[in-house]
Design an enzyme around this catalytic site. Structure first.
Site, PDB file in Angstrom:
ATOM      1  N   GLY A 120       0.533  -1.658  -0.225  1.00  0.00           N
ATOM      2  CA  GLY A 120      -0.392  -0.132  -0.091  1.00  0.00           C
ATOM      3  C   GLY A 120       0.777   1.259  -0.090  1.00  0.00           C
ATOM      4  CB  VAL A 130      -2.039  -7.201  -0.305  1.00  0.00           C
ATOM      5  CG1 VAL A 130      -0.841  -6.227  -0.535  1.00  0.00           C
ATOM      6  CG2 VAL A 130      -3.155  -6.782   0.393  1.00  0.00           C
ATOM      7  CE1 TYR A 163      -9.582   0.663   9.800  1.00  0.00           C
ATOM      8  CE2 TYR A 163      -9.570   1.280  11.096  1.00  0.00           C
ATOM      9  CZ  TYR A 163      -9.134   0.684  10.160  1.00  0.00           C
ATOM     10  OH  TYR A 163      -7.969   1.585  10.159  1.00  0.00           O
ATOM     11  CB  ALA A 200     -13.919  -7.013  14.289  1.00  0.00           C
TER      12      ALA A 200
END
Length: 247
Positions: free
Chosen positions: A23, A62, A153, A155
């Site tokens: 990223g 990814v 998100y 979690a």
């Protein structure tokens, strides 16, 4: 390095180490890649949205196991191995728990957890002794959702914290350290639309240091965890939040 933490960024990580940042096109990942390169590392940059046109940049998602494994083989052939792996690639959902659909939730899992799964399994065999893995988590992991990211998100980021601890235990005997960083909200392309004036004001009110995090704050923390100054730190999650969790 002599094991001390230098304020000189160029001294924050040993020269000639080979690093990979996922990223890495923009935001936190871009700043981490720039910082590692400034510190003397040879840096591979990957991103699903494309990367700079040089031999150590690649357009890799990814979530794509085959593409990740092909890149691992390429790095091993080109540089003989890897010293630093920064798992930064991620995605986010916002809003109340019932506003996230099943497809968005699956994308969270596949990117935020699956991406690390693929990268660690593909690159760990090529990490040299003394190597370091840094996973980018979030304060959402501790709060079950942060200033912007929601419960789903949070979690997945809690999962990042858990896998960091487990990987540290399993990879430690091979001389590889694994740590995580939990930032508070950073104004990047990922969060910018959600950072309305109201959200920004509310978030700033909870930050004792009085400002939002900057991508460079996370990059500096990453340099520390990759450096010899952190040589006896593994399985830790470093919170970089300007005091957000204290309020």
């Amino acid at each position: 390095m002599d094991g001390t933490l230098s304020h000189d960024r160029a001294a924050a990580a040993p020269a000639r180490r080979v690093a990979l940042v996922t990223g890495a096109v923009r935001g936190i990942g871009r700043s981490i890649a720039i910082a590692l390169e400034a510190a003397g590392c040879t840096v591979w940059r990957i991103d699903k949205d494309g990367a700079a046109a040089d031999e150590r940049s690649a357009c890799v998602d990814v979530r794509d196991r085959a593409a990740v494994e092909a890149l691992a083989a390429r790095i091993a052939a080109h540089d003989g191995g890897l010293d630093v792996l920064v798992n930064n690639a991620g995605t986010m959902t916002t809003g109340p728990f019932d506003r996230t659909n099943a497809l968005a939730f699956q994308e969270l899992i596949d990117t935020n957890l699956g991406g690390i799964f693929h990268c660690v399994q593909a690159f760990a065999p090529h990490l040299r002794r003394g190597g370091s893995i840094v996973n980018i988590a979030s304060v959402s992991a501790q709060r079950g959702g942060g200033a912007v990211g929601n419960v789903w998100y949070g979690a997945t980021k809690a999962g990042v914290v858990a896998l960091t601890s487990g990987l540290a235990r399993e990879l430690g005997p091979r001389g590889i350290r694994v740590n995580a960083i939990s930032p508070t909200v950073v104004d990047t392309a990922l969060t910018h639309d959600a950072l309305t004036a109201e959200v920004r004001t509310r978030t700033l009110a909870r930050l004792p240091l009085g400002r939002l995090a900057e991508a460079e704050d996370i990059a500096d923390a990453t340099l520390f965890l990759c450096s010899d100054a952190a040589r006896f730190i593994t399985g830790a999650t470093l919170t970089v939040d300007g005091g957000f969790l204290t309020t």
